[in-house]
Each structure stands twice: as C-alpha cells, then as structure tokens.
Scaffold this motif. Structure first.
Motif, PDB file in Angstrom:
ATOM      1  N   VAL A 263       0.764  -1.619  -0.139  1.00  0.00           N
ATOM      2  CA  VAL A 263      -0.015   0.333   0.152  1.00  0.00           C
ATOM      3  C   VAL A 263       0.907   1.381  -0.056  1.00  0.00           C
ATOM      4  CG1 VAL A 263      -1.600   1.319   1.285  1.00  0.00           C
ATOM      5  CG2 VAL A 263      -1.526  -1.142   1.485  1.00  0.00           C
ATOM      6  N   LEU A 264       0.294   2.180  -0.854  1.00  0.00           N
ATOM      7  CA  LEU A 264       0.756   3.778  -1.073  1.00  0.00           C
ATOM      8  C   LEU A 264       0.326   4.511  -0.120  1.00  0.00           C
ATOM      9  CD1 LEU A 264       2.881   3.150  -4.315  1.00  0.00           C
ATOM     10  CD2 LEU A 264       4.033   2.465  -2.650  1.00  0.00           C
ATOM     11  N   ASP A 265       0.544   5.231   0.200  1.00  0.00           N
ATOM     12  CA  ASP A 265      -0.409   6.595   0.897  1.00  0.00           C
ATOM     13  C   ASP A 265       0.490   7.570   0.801  1.00  0.00           C
ATOM     14  OD1 ASP A 265      -1.821   7.476   1.937  1.00  0.00           O
ATOM     15  OD2 ASP A 265      -1.256   6.517   4.773  1.00  0.00           O
ATOM     16  N   PHE A 266       0.563   8.602  -0.257  1.00  0.00           N
ATOM     17  CA  PHE A 266       0.571  10.186   0.047  1.00  0.00           C
ATOM     18  C   PHE A 266       0.246  10.663   1.047  1.00  0.00           C
ATOM     19  CE2 PHE A 266       1.552   7.757  -4.134  1.00  0.00           C
ATOM     20  CZ  PHE A 266       2.781   7.990  -5.022  1.00  0.00           C
ATOM     21  N   SER A 267       1.165  12.025   1.156  1.00  0.00           N
ATOM     22  CA  SER A 267       1.077  12.533   1.838  1.00  0.00           C
ATOM     23  C   SER A 267       0.149  13.518   0.985  1.00  0.00           C
ATOM     24  CB  SER A 267       2.049  13.113   2.669  1.00  0.00           C
ATOM     25  OG  SER A 267       2.693  14.024   1.678  1.00  0.00           O
ATOM     26  N   ALA A 268      -1.048  15.075   1.247  1.00  0.00           N
ATOM     27  CA  ALA A 268      -1.402  15.942   0.945  1.00  0.00           C
ATOM     28  C   ALA A 268      -0.414  16.337   0.385  1.00  0.00           C
ATOM     29  CB  ALA A 268      -2.282  16.664   1.989  1.00  0.00           C
ATOM     30  N   ASP A 269       0.607  16.985   0.907  1.00  0.00           N
ATOM     31  CA  ASP A 269       1.659  17.957   0.364  1.00  0.00           C
ATOM     32  C   ASP A 269       2.310  16.798  -1.107  1.00  0.00           C
ATOM     33  OD1 ASP A 269       1.546  20.011   2.598  1.00  0.00           O
ATOM     34  OD2 ASP A 269       3.697  18.688   3.293  1.00  0.00           O
ATOM     35  N   ALA A 270       2.633  15.332  -0.761  1.00  0.00           N
ATOM     36  CA  ALA A 270       3.410  15.253  -1.836  1.00  0.00           C
ATOM     37  C   ALA A 270       2.197  14.873  -3.098  1.00  0.00           C
ATOM     38  CB  ALA A 270       3.605  13.159  -1.459  1.00  0.00           C
ATOM     39  N   LYS A 271       0.911  14.963  -2.907  1.00  0.00           N
ATOM     40  CA  LYS A 271      -0.503  15.365  -3.765  1.00  0.00           C
ATOM     41  C   LYS A 271       0.137  16.164  -4.340  1.00  0.00           C
ATOM     42  CE  LYS A 271      -3.385  11.462  -2.094  1.00  0.00           C
ATOM     43  NZ  LYS A 271      -4.542  11.370  -1.482  1.00  0.00           N
ATOM     44  N   ALA A 272      -0.255  17.174  -4.082  1.00  0.00           N
ATOM     45  CA  ALA A 272       0.221  19.561  -4.702  1.00  0.00           C
ATOM     46  C   ALA A 272       0.910  19.073  -5.132  1.00  0.00           C
ATOM     47  CB  ALA A 272       0.048  19.685  -3.162  1.00  0.00           C
ATOM     48  N   PHE A 273       2.354  18.500  -5.138  1.00  0.00           N
ATOM     49  CA  PHE A 273       4.058  18.652  -5.679  1.00  0.00           C
ATOM     50  C   PHE A 273       3.743  17.784  -6.761  1.00  0.00           C
ATOM     51  CE2 PHE A 273       7.721  16.827  -6.193  1.00  0.00           C
ATOM     52  CZ  PHE A 273       8.929  18.004  -6.540  1.00  0.00           C
ATOM     53  N   LEU A 274       2.986  16.769  -6.675  1.00  0.00           N
ATOM     54  CA  LEU A 274       2.614  16.112  -7.722  1.00  0.00           C
ATOM     55  C   LEU A 274       1.920  16.205  -8.661  1.00  0.00           C
ATOM     56  CD1 LEU A 274       3.063  12.513  -6.357  1.00  0.00           C
ATOM     57  CD2 LEU A 274       5.428  13.662  -7.933  1.00  0.00           C
ATOM     58  N   GLN A 275       1.212  17.526  -8.363  1.00  0.00           N
ATOM     59  CA  GLN A 275       0.615  17.846  -9.191  1.00  0.00           C
ATOM     60  C   GLN A 275      -0.999  17.295 -10.199  1.00  0.00           C
ATOM     61  OE1 GLN A 275       2.154  19.961 -12.152  1.00  0.00           O
ATOM     62  NE2 GLN A 275       3.187  21.876 -10.693  1.00  0.00           N
ATOM     63  N   GLY A 276      -1.350  16.028  -9.568  1.00  0.00           N
ATOM     64  CA  GLY A 276      -2.336  15.226  -9.299  1.00  0.00           C
ATOM     65  C   GLY A 276      -2.463  13.929  -9.873  1.00  0.00           C
TER      66      GLY A 276
END
Length: 77
Positions: free
Chosen positions: A29-42
């Motif tokens: 299971v991979l769990d991206f933080s909100a910051d990581a999701k924002a950095f990756l731009q979706g």
C-alpha cells in the motif's frame, strides 16, 4: 509467491494498493501525503504505478537470484 495477475487499485481512502486480482487483501500500500499529492500536481497515481512496477520487477529478479544478499547495513535514500 504463486503466479497470479496483479492489479493496482485506488482504495476508498485514497491510498494506492497492489493486490492479487482474485484477492481483496493488499500486498503493498502506498499512501501519499497531501503535500506530496500537491507537489505531484495530481499525478500521484502515475507515480504509484511506476513505483509498484519497478518493485514487482525487482521482486522478480530477487526471486530468480539475480541479487546478492548484503550482510552489512545499507543507507536507503
């Protein structure tokens, strides 16, 4: 691990999981933080696919004995 089809799914809580197609239990299971999701731009799902693809390939190489086991500690980056 027996040969079976693997699938990458997005779980209801937003985590990305790798599991056997015939099983609901996640292998990874991979769990991206909100910051990581924002950095990756979706594009976190595409990054997760790439990460899991490389992991499955490496696991296959390990199973075939292509890697030497190291006795000393390694630094992971």
């Amino acid at each position: 691990m027996p040969t079976s089809f693997l699938e990458i799914v997005e779980l209801p809580d937003g985590r990305i999981a790798l599991r056997r197609a015939e099983d609901e239990e996640a292998l990874v299971v991979l769990d991206f933080s909100a910051d990581a999701k924002a950095f990756l731009q979706g594009q976190h799902i595409e990054v997760a696919k790439a990460m899991l693809n490389v992991g499955v390939q490496m696991a296959g190489r390990l199973a075939e004995g292509d890697f030497q086991h190291e006795e000393e500690a390694r630094v992971l980056h």
